[in-house]
Design a protein around this motif. Structure first.
Motif, mmCIF file in Angstrom:
data_model
loop_
_atom_site.group_PDB
_atom_site.id
_atom_site.type_symbol
_atom_site.label_atom_id
_atom_site.label_comp_id
_atom_site.label_asym_id
_atom_site.label_seq_id
_atom_site.Cartn_x
_atom_site.Cartn_y
_atom_site.Cartn_z
ATOM 1 N N GLY A 99 7.572 6.626 5.505
ATOM 2 C CA GLY A 99 6.170 6.614 5.916
ATOM 3 C C GLY A 99 5.622 8.018 6.086
ATOM 4 N N TYR A 100 4.537 8.122 6.865
ATOM 5 C CA TYR A 100 3.909 9.406 7.191
ATOM 6 C C TYR A 100 4.277 9.775 8.622
ATOM 7 C CZ TYR A 100 0.555 9.649 3.248
ATOM 8 O OH TYR A 100 -0.041 9.761 2.024
ATOM 9 N N VAL A 157 3.587 3.541 8.933
ATOM 10 C CA VAL A 157 4.076 2.788 7.783
ATOM 11 C C VAL A 157 3.133 1.632 7.469
ATOM 12 C CG1 VAL A 157 6.490 3.349 8.301
ATOM 13 C CG2 VAL A 157 5.500 1.228 9.192
ATOM 14 N N VAL A 158 3.230 1.147 6.233
ATOM 15 C CA VAL A 158 2.569 -0.087 5.818
ATOM 16 C C VAL A 158 3.644 -1.012 5.291
ATOM 17 C CG1 VAL A 158 1.020 -1.154 4.133
ATOM 18 C CG2 VAL A 158 0.312 0.914 5.335
ATOM 19 N N LEU A 202 0.445 3.050 1.583
ATOM 20 C CA LEU A 202 0.152 3.986 2.671
ATOM 21 C C LEU A 202 -0.637 5.182 2.139
ATOM 22 C CD1 LEU A 202 0.758 4.661 5.717
ATOM 23 C CD2 LEU A 202 2.722 5.950 4.866
ATOM 24 N N ARG A 221 -4.211 4.178 1.462
ATOM 25 C CA ARG A 221 -4.959 4.017 2.696
ATOM 26 C C ARG A 221 -5.356 5.360 3.290
ATOM 27 N NH1 ARG A 221 -4.127 0.305 7.425
ATOM 28 N NH2 ARG A 221 -6.058 1.467 7.683
ATOM 29 N N ALA A 243 -1.526 -1.018 9.147
ATOM 30 C CA ALA A 243 -0.449 -0.050 9.370
ATOM 31 C C ALA A 243 0.241 -0.337 10.699
ATOM 32 C CB ALA A 243 -1.015 1.366 9.358
#
Length: 325
Positions: free
Chosen positions: A35-36, A82-83, A94, A97, A114
Protein backbone atom coordinates in the motif's frame (compact mmCIF):
# COMPACT_ATOMS: atom_id res chain seq x y z
CA UNK A 1 -1.62 18.30 19.31
CA UNK A 2 2.14 18.91 19.42
CA UNK A 3 3.16 17.14 16.21
CA UNK A 4 2.16 18.67 12.89
CA UNK A 5 2.66 17.70 9.26
CA UNK A 6 4.93 16.87 7.72
CA UNK A 7 6.28 14.15 9.99
CA UNK A 8 8.85 12.02 8.19
CA UNK A 9 8.03 8.37 8.89
CA UNK A 10 10.65 5.97 10.19
CA UNK A 11 12.04 3.81 7.39
CA UNK A 12 13.65 0.39 6.96
CA UNK A 13 16.66 -1.03 5.14
CA UNK A 14 16.40 -4.24 3.16
CA UNK A 15 17.90 -7.55 4.27
CA UNK A 16 18.11 -10.87 2.42
CA UNK A 17 17.03 -13.19 5.24
CA UNK A 18 15.48 -13.17 8.68
CA UNK A 19 18.13 -12.27 11.27
CA UNK A 20 19.30 -15.22 13.33
CA UNK A 21 17.83 -15.56 16.80
CA UNK A 22 20.08 -14.53 19.69
CA UNK A 23 19.73 -15.07 23.42
CA UNK A 24 19.15 -11.36 24.06
CA UNK A 25 17.06 -10.84 20.92
CA UNK A 26 14.15 -8.45 21.35
CA UNK A 27 12.86 -8.60 17.78
CA UNK A 28 9.23 -8.62 16.70
CA UNK A 29 7.90 -9.11 13.20
CA UNK A 30 5.06 -7.42 11.34
CA UNK A 31 3.45 -8.04 7.98
CA UNK A 32 4.61 -5.68 5.23
CA UNK A 33 1.49 -4.99 3.18
CA UNK A 34 1.21 -3.59 -0.34
CA UNK A 35 0.00 0.00 0.00
CA UNK A 36 0.93 3.65 0.57
CA UNK A 37 2.78 4.67 3.71
CA UNK A 38 0.86 7.45 5.47
CA UNK A 39 0.88 9.41 8.72
CA UNK A 40 -2.65 10.22 9.91
CA UNK A 41 -3.39 13.22 12.14
CA UNK A 42 -6.73 12.85 13.92
CA UNK A 43 -8.51 15.26 16.20
CA UNK A 44 -12.23 15.66 16.94
CA UNK A 45 -13.79 17.19 13.84
CA UNK A 46 -10.60 17.22 11.74
CA UNK A 47 -8.53 14.59 9.94
CA UNK A 48 -5.40 14.88 7.79
CA UNK A 49 -3.75 12.14 5.72
CA UNK A 50 -0.06 12.76 4.95
CA UNK A 51 1.92 10.75 2.39
CA UNK A 52 5.41 9.43 3.09
CA UNK A 53 6.86 12.47 1.30
CA UNK A 54 4.61 14.96 3.07
CA UNK A 55 1.84 15.46 0.48
CA UNK A 56 -1.79 15.94 1.54
CA UNK A 57 -3.85 12.87 0.54
CA UNK A 58 -6.96 13.89 2.48
CA UNK A 59 -8.82 14.99 -0.67
CA UNK A 60 -8.05 11.73 -2.45
CA UNK A 61 -9.22 9.60 0.47
CA UNK A 62 -12.06 11.59 2.05
CA UNK A 63 -13.47 8.57 3.88
CA UNK A 64 -10.17 8.18 5.76
CA UNK A 65 -10.06 11.89 6.67
CA UNK A 66 -13.66 11.64 7.94
CA UNK A 67 -12.87 8.51 9.94
CA UNK A 68 -9.92 10.31 11.55
CA UNK A 69 -12.11 13.30 12.37
CA UNK A 70 -14.67 10.99 13.96
CA UNK A 71 -12.17 9.06 16.05
CA UNK A 72 -12.93 11.23 19.07
CA UNK A 73 -9.34 11.62 20.25
CA UNK A 74 -6.21 13.56 19.28
CA UNK A 75 -3.75 11.03 17.89
CA UNK A 76 -1.00 10.72 15.25
CA UNK A 77 -0.79 7.29 13.63
CA UNK A 78 1.72 5.58 11.35
CA UNK A 79 0.01 3.24 8.91
CA UNK A 80 -0.23 1.67 5.48
CA UNK A 81 -3.11 2.84 3.28
CA UNK A 82 -4.58 0.00 1.23
CA UNK A 83 -7.48 -0.86 -1.06
CA UNK A 84 -8.91 -4.37 -0.86
CA UNK A 85 -10.41 -5.78 -4.03
CA UNK A 86 -11.32 -9.32 -5.14
CA UNK A 87 -9.74 -11.09 -2.18
CA UNK A 88 -6.41 -9.22 -2.30
CA UNK A 89 -4.84 -5.80 -1.83
CA UNK A 90 -5.14 -3.84 -5.08
CA UNK A 91 -2.21 -1.46 -5.54
CA UNK A 92 -3.23 -0.20 -9.02
CA UNK A 93 -6.66 0.73 -7.62
CA UNK A 94 -4.91 2.57 -4.79
CA UNK A 95 -2.79 4.49 -7.31
CA UNK A 96 -5.86 5.47 -9.32
CA UNK A 97 -7.61 6.67 -6.20
CA UNK A 98 -4.63 8.81 -5.20
CA UNK A 99 -5.09 10.90 -8.37
CA UNK A 100 -8.76 11.75 -7.74
CA UNK A 101 -10.27 14.71 -5.95
CA UNK A 102 -13.72 16.16 -5.34
CA UNK A 103 -16.78 14.29 -6.57
CA UNK A 104 -14.61 11.71 -8.33
CA UNK A 105 -12.82 10.90 -5.06
CA UNK A 106 -16.13 10.58 -3.21
CA UNK A 107 -17.40 8.16 -5.85
CA UNK A 108 -14.21 6.09 -5.57
CA UNK A 109 -14.49 6.11 -1.77
CA UNK A 110 -17.90 4.50 -2.13
CA UNK A 111 -16.94 1.95 -4.79
CA UNK A 112 -13.39 1.12 -3.65
CA UNK A 113 -13.07 2.17 -0.01
CA UNK A 114 -9.60 2.41 1.50
CA UNK A 115 -8.47 0.98 4.82
CA UNK A 116 -5.65 1.79 7.22
CA UNK A 117 -3.36 -0.96 8.51
CA UNK A 118 -1.89 0.69 11.60
CA UNK A 119 1.39 -0.32 13.21
CA UNK A 120 2.57 2.66 15.28
CA UNK A 121 1.33 5.66 17.26
CA UNK A 122 3.43 8.82 17.52
CA UNK A 123 1.27 11.03 19.74
CA UNK A 124 -1.82 10.54 21.87
CA UNK A 125 -3.84 13.22 23.67
CA UNK A 126 -0.98 15.73 23.58
CA UNK A 127 1.72 13.27 24.68
CA UNK A 128 4.44 12.72 22.08
CA UNK A 129 5.54 9.07 22.10
CA UNK A 130 8.58 9.18 19.79
CA UNK A 131 11.03 8.48 22.61
CA UNK A 132 9.00 5.63 24.08
CA UNK A 133 10.15 2.06 23.21
CA UNK A 134 8.21 0.22 20.54
CA UNK A 135 6.57 -2.21 22.97
CA UNK A 136 5.04 0.73 24.89
CA UNK A 137 3.80 2.38 21.69
CA UNK A 138 2.29 -0.93 20.57
CA UNK A 139 0.43 -1.25 23.88
CA UNK A 140 -0.92 2.29 23.45
CA UNK A 141 -2.07 1.39 19.94
CA UNK A 142 -3.75 -1.84 21.04
CA UNK A 143 -5.48 -0.05 23.91
CA UNK A 144 -6.75 2.58 21.46
CA UNK A 145 -8.34 -0.18 19.38
CA UNK A 146 -10.06 -1.62 22.43
CA UNK A 147 -11.14 1.69 23.97
CA UNK A 148 -12.59 3.02 20.69
CA UNK A 149 -13.91 -0.37 19.54
CA UNK A 150 -12.30 0.27 16.17
CA UNK A 151 -13.39 -1.54 13.03
CA UNK A 152 -13.20 -0.72 9.32
CA UNK A 153 -11.53 1.35 7.96
CA UNK A 154 -9.14 0.79 10.87
CA UNK A 155 -7.10 -2.43 11.02
CA UNK A 156 -4.29 -3.43 13.41
CA UNK A 157 -1.16 -4.78 11.73
CA UNK A 158 -0.36 -8.35 12.86
CA UNK A 159 2.73 -8.56 15.06
CA UNK A 160 4.54 -11.62 16.43
CA UNK A 161 7.76 -12.54 18.23
CA UNK A 162 7.62 -16.04 16.69
CA UNK A 163 10.15 -16.41 13.84
CA UNK A 164 8.31 -19.38 12.37
CA UNK A 165 5.11 -17.35 12.10
CA UNK A 166 7.08 -14.57 10.41
CA UNK A 167 8.69 -17.09 8.06
CA UNK A 168 5.20 -18.25 7.11
CA UNK A 169 4.32 -14.71 6.03
CA UNK A 170 7.00 -15.03 3.33
CA UNK A 171 5.07 -17.83 1.64
CA UNK A 172 3.89 -16.94 -1.90
CA UNK A 173 0.33 -17.60 -0.78
CA UNK A 174 0.54 -14.49 1.41
CA UNK A 175 2.12 -12.61 -1.47
CA UNK A 176 -0.85 -13.49 -3.65
CA UNK A 177 -3.15 -11.51 -1.35
CA UNK A 178 -0.84 -8.51 -0.97
CA UNK A 179 1.56 -9.27 1.90
CA UNK A 180 4.93 -8.24 0.43
CA UNK A 181 7.13 -9.52 3.22
CA UNK A 182 8.12 -8.96 6.84
CA UNK A 183 9.21 -5.96 8.89
CA UNK A 184 11.74 -6.66 11.66
CA UNK A 185 11.75 -4.28 14.64
CA UNK A 186 13.33 -4.11 18.09
CA UNK A 187 10.82 -3.79 20.91
CA UNK A 188 13.10 -1.37 22.79
CA UNK A 189 13.62 0.97 19.84
CA UNK A 190 12.43 4.57 19.89
CA UNK A 191 10.78 6.09 16.80
CA UNK A 192 13.36 7.78 14.55
CA UNK A 193 11.66 10.01 11.95
CA UNK A 194 13.26 9.73 8.52
CA UNK A 195 15.90 7.19 9.61
CA UNK A 196 16.22 3.60 8.40
CA UNK A 197 16.12 2.05 11.84
CA UNK A 198 13.96 -0.97 10.98
CA UNK A 199 14.66 -3.94 8.73
CA UNK A 200 12.50 -5.32 5.93
CA UNK A 201 12.60 -8.63 4.14
CA UNK A 202 10.64 -8.93 0.91
CA UNK A 203 9.10 -12.26 0.00
CA UNK A 204 10.66 -13.55 -3.21
CA UNK A 205 9.75 -16.13 -5.82
CA UNK A 206 11.12 -17.31 -9.15
CA UNK A 207 9.37 -17.21 -12.51
CA UNK A 208 10.16 -17.33 -16.22
CA UNK A 209 9.82 -14.90 -19.09
CA UNK A 210 10.84 -14.46 -22.71
CA UNK A 211 13.75 -12.07 -23.28
CA UNK A 212 12.28 -9.52 -25.67
CA UNK A 213 14.66 -6.63 -25.29
CA UNK A 214 17.76 -5.29 -23.56
CA UNK A 215 19.14 -2.02 -22.34
CA UNK A 216 22.67 -1.35 -23.50
CA UNK A 217 24.03 -3.24 -26.50
CA UNK A 218 22.70 -6.59 -27.67
CA UNK A 219 26.22 -8.02 -27.52
CA UNK A 220 26.81 -6.57 -24.03
CA UNK A 221 23.42 -6.08 -22.37
CA UNK A 222 23.06 -4.02 -19.22
CA UNK A 223 19.62 -5.38 -18.29
CA UNK A 224 16.91 -7.50 -19.93
CA UNK A 225 13.22 -6.84 -20.63
CA UNK A 226 11.06 -9.91 -20.11
CA UNK A 227 7.68 -10.69 -21.57
CA UNK A 228 5.11 -13.40 -22.16
CA UNK A 229 2.97 -14.09 -25.18
CA UNK A 230 -0.75 -13.71 -24.54
CA UNK A 231 -3.50 -15.81 -26.09
CA UNK A 232 -3.71 -13.41 -29.04
CA UNK A 233 -0.02 -13.79 -29.86
CA UNK A 234 1.02 -10.40 -28.50
CA UNK A 235 4.17 -10.11 -26.38
CA UNK A 236 3.37 -8.38 -23.10
CA UNK A 237 6.10 -6.82 -20.98
CA UNK A 238 6.10 -8.39 -17.52
CA UNK A 239 9.41 -7.33 -15.98
CA UNK A 240 12.69 -5.49 -16.30
CA UNK A 241 15.81 -6.83 -14.64
CA UNK A 242 18.32 -5.19 -12.37
CA UNK A 243 21.81 -4.71 -13.88
CA UNK A 244 23.23 -8.03 -15.04
CA UNK A 245 26.28 -9.64 -13.49
CA UNK A 246 29.46 -9.74 -15.57
CA UNK A 247 29.01 -13.46 -16.20
CA UNK A 248 25.41 -12.93 -17.35
CA UNK A 249 26.53 -10.16 -19.72
CA UNK A 250 28.95 -12.57 -21.40
CA UNK A 251 26.44 -15.44 -21.43
CA UNK A 252 23.58 -13.43 -22.94
CA UNK A 253 25.74 -11.34 -25.24
CA UNK A 254 26.82 -14.53 -26.99
CA UNK A 255 23.31 -15.84 -27.72
CA UNK A 256 20.96 -12.86 -28.10
CA UNK A 257 20.12 -11.79 -31.65
CA UNK A 258 18.96 -8.29 -32.65
CA UNK A 259 15.44 -8.10 -34.08
CA UNK A 260 13.95 -5.86 -36.71
CA UNK A 261 10.70 -4.02 -37.40
CA UNK A 262 8.72 -7.27 -37.17
CA UNK A 263 9.32 -7.41 -33.41
CA UNK A 264 6.15 -6.74 -31.34
CA UNK A 265 8.00 -4.04 -29.37
CA UNK A 266 9.69 -2.31 -32.31
CA UNK A 267 7.28 0.65 -32.08
CA UNK A 268 6.53 0.38 -28.37
CA UNK A 269 7.59 2.85 -25.70
CA UNK A 270 8.18 1.82 -22.10
CA UNK A 271 8.77 4.00 -19.04
CA UNK A 272 12.26 4.10 -17.56
CA UNK A 273 10.82 3.42 -14.09
CA UNK A 274 7.48 2.59 -12.49
CA UNK A 275 5.30 5.70 -12.49
CA UNK A 276 7.81 7.68 -14.59
CA UNK A 277 7.13 9.36 -17.92
CA UNK A 278 10.78 9.22 -19.00
CA UNK A 279 11.10 6.79 -21.95
CA UNK A 280 13.34 3.74 -21.63
CA UNK A 281 16.11 3.37 -24.20
CA UNK A 282 16.22 -0.30 -25.21
CA UNK A 283 17.04 -2.63 -28.10
CA UNK A 284 14.69 -5.36 -29.27
CA UNK A 285 15.99 -8.93 -29.60
CA UNK A 286 14.49 -12.03 -31.19
CA UNK A 287 12.06 -13.34 -28.54
CA UNK A 288 13.29 -16.94 -28.57
CA UNK A 289 15.06 -17.41 -25.23
CA UNK A 290 13.42 -18.13 -21.87
CA UNK A 291 15.04 -16.77 -18.71
CA UNK A 292 14.37 -17.57 -15.07
CA UNK A 293 14.31 -14.61 -12.68
CA UNK A 294 13.82 -13.90 -8.99
CA UNK A 295 11.24 -11.31 -7.99
CA UNK A 296 9.25 -10.04 -5.06
CA UNK A 297 5.49 -10.52 -4.86
CA UNK A 298 4.45 -7.02 -5.99
CA UNK A 299 2.73 -7.95 -9.26
CA UNK A 300 0.11 -5.67 -10.82
CA UNK A 301 -2.03 -7.21 -13.55
CA UNK A 302 0.74 -9.54 -14.60
CA UNK A 303 3.59 -7.01 -14.42
CA UNK A 304 6.27 -6.97 -11.74
CA UNK A 305 6.41 -3.52 -10.17
CA UNK A 306 10.03 -3.71 -9.01
CA UNK A 307 13.07 -4.76 -11.06
CA UNK A 308 13.70 -8.51 -11.00
CA UNK A 309 16.99 -10.39 -10.76
CA UNK A 310 18.11 -12.46 -13.74
CA UNK A 311 19.08 -15.99 -12.67
CA UNK A 312 19.76 -18.11 -15.76
CA UNK A 313 18.65 -19.18 -19.20
CA UNK A 314 16.15 -22.01 -19.34
CA UNK A 315 17.38 -24.04 -22.30
CA UNK A 316 14.92 -26.75 -21.31
CA UNK A 317 11.94 -24.46 -22.00
CA UNK A 318 10.56 -22.87 -25.15
CA UNK A 319 8.49 -19.73 -25.42
CA UNK A 320 5.45 -21.94 -26.05
CA UNK A 321 5.88 -23.49 -22.59
CA UNK A 322 4.96 -20.21 -20.91
CA UNK A 323 1.36 -19.40 -20.26
CA UNK A 324 0.12 -15.85 -20.78
CA UNK A 325 0.37 -13.27 -17.94
Amino acid sequence: MRLSPPVHPMLARSVNELPRARAADRSVFEQKVDGYRVVVFARPGAGFVQSRRGADLSGAFPEIARAAAGLGVEVVLDAELVVFNQQRLDFPALQQRARRRGASAELAARDQPAHLVMFDVLELSGTVLLDRPLHERRTVLENLFVARELGAPWALCPQTADREVARGWLDPAWGAVGVEGVMIKNVMQRYLPGERGWLKLRARMSAEGVIGGVTGEVGAPHAVLLGRFDTGGGLRLIARSTPLSSSAVVELGAVLRPAGAEHPWSERRFAAAWGSREPLDFQVVVPELVAEFAADTAVDRGRYRHPVRYLRLRDDMSVQDLSGP
